[in-house]
Design an enzyme around this catalytic site. Sequence first.
Site, PDB file in Angstrom:
ATOM      1  CB  ILE A 152      11.102 -84.645  40.905  1.00 32.13           C
ATOM      2  CG1 ILE A 152      10.925 -84.932  42.395  1.00 32.13           C
ATOM      3  CG2 ILE A 152      11.741 -85.815  40.201  1.00 32.13           C
ATOM      4  CD1 ILE A 152      10.088 -86.178  42.686  1.00 32.13           C
ATOM      5  CG  ASP A 153       8.204 -79.120  39.106  1.00 34.70           C
ATOM      6  OD1 ASP A 153       9.079 -78.281  39.344  1.00 34.70           O
ATOM      7  OD2 ASP A 153       7.295 -78.943  38.280  1.00 34.70           O
ATOM      8  CE  LYS A 154       5.750 -75.682  46.925  1.00 34.04           C
ATOM      9  NZ  LYS A 154       5.454 -74.234  47.088  1.00 34.04           N
TER      10      LYS A 154
END
Length: 366
Positions: A169-171
């Site tokens: 998942i995104d930062k």
Amino acid sequence: MRDERTFDIGNENPGPQLADETTEETSDELFEHFNIVADRGQGMLRLDKFLATRLENTSRNRIQAAADAGNILVNGRAAKSSYKVKPLDRISIVLPYPPHELEIIAEDIPLDIVYEDDDLIVVNKEAGMVVHPGHGNYTGTLVNALTFHLQGLPLFEAGDMRAGLVHRIDKNTSGLLVVAKHERAHAFLARQFYEHTIKRIYHALVWGNFDEDTGTIEGNIARSTTDRMRMAVYPPDGQIGKRAVTHYRVLRRFGYVTLVECRLETGRTHQIRAHMESIGHPLFNDERYGGDRILKGTTFSKYKQFVENCFALMPRHGLHALSLGFVHPTTRKEVYFESEYPADFAACIAKWESYTASRAGIETGE
């Protein structure tokens, strides 16, 4: 022998990426799919030996783990490693990406571990943490933390920048990730992501109000041709991009923003962020997709200050990976995990609830 390789991951290039691209918002699946047709003159040979000679960076151990997980089909049926390959056999195999060598520094970084057993670990990732190392992010990542926490396990000793990961998942997205502890679990989980049987629910705070309480967004996703840091949405029946489907349901309406539940049918790069922006509802405070400015509301200075305060309270896009469900690689029973909102996400929603309740007072003049 014909060998067709397709990568089921949102990025065109599965190697190291720019700093903000090293992790993706909608759990990019970290696996690849091969289709092979045996030659007409193919002699009888064990399946694992046959594949080991035809797939680069793929050991017999990885192939055997894939077979044990049911990830190798011969002529449409699951096959064991000992199967004898015959002429014109059609072989399909799903494998987690091969190890990508990089010097991984084990770091004693605290982890919010939701669940752990001998096969896997479920982590509640905080916003701001990159999932795996890449250009500009070689330390402080989830993989650095996992390498320390799981030191001694073979999967975390080879310096693999994606050790144990089957999705990401995104930062700046918070929430749940499942990580495999060994090859067999890795292959079993990768198969579920490839077949889209993993159950994933996200909660998103987005700009605007919705006419309907539920809906589905279908649109292929590919890297934008004008901005490589963004993904673009293309027609679902077109040749550009990978198929992507997001189902959404309105949870709370705050007038100018809405809290929605997003259920993923696929897992593409920035899927929710790009899909929501494509229908006119960018994520709140999503700088990459235009949500970091006032898109709905009034012109009153008090309202502008209110929104800026919300941005400061939650200095990242409003997206949380709330729940994760899958079939366990050993028990073969379905397991389900859910996480609470992180403090910044909860505080931002509470602020909008308070604003909605007292909107008339807030909007009375300069």
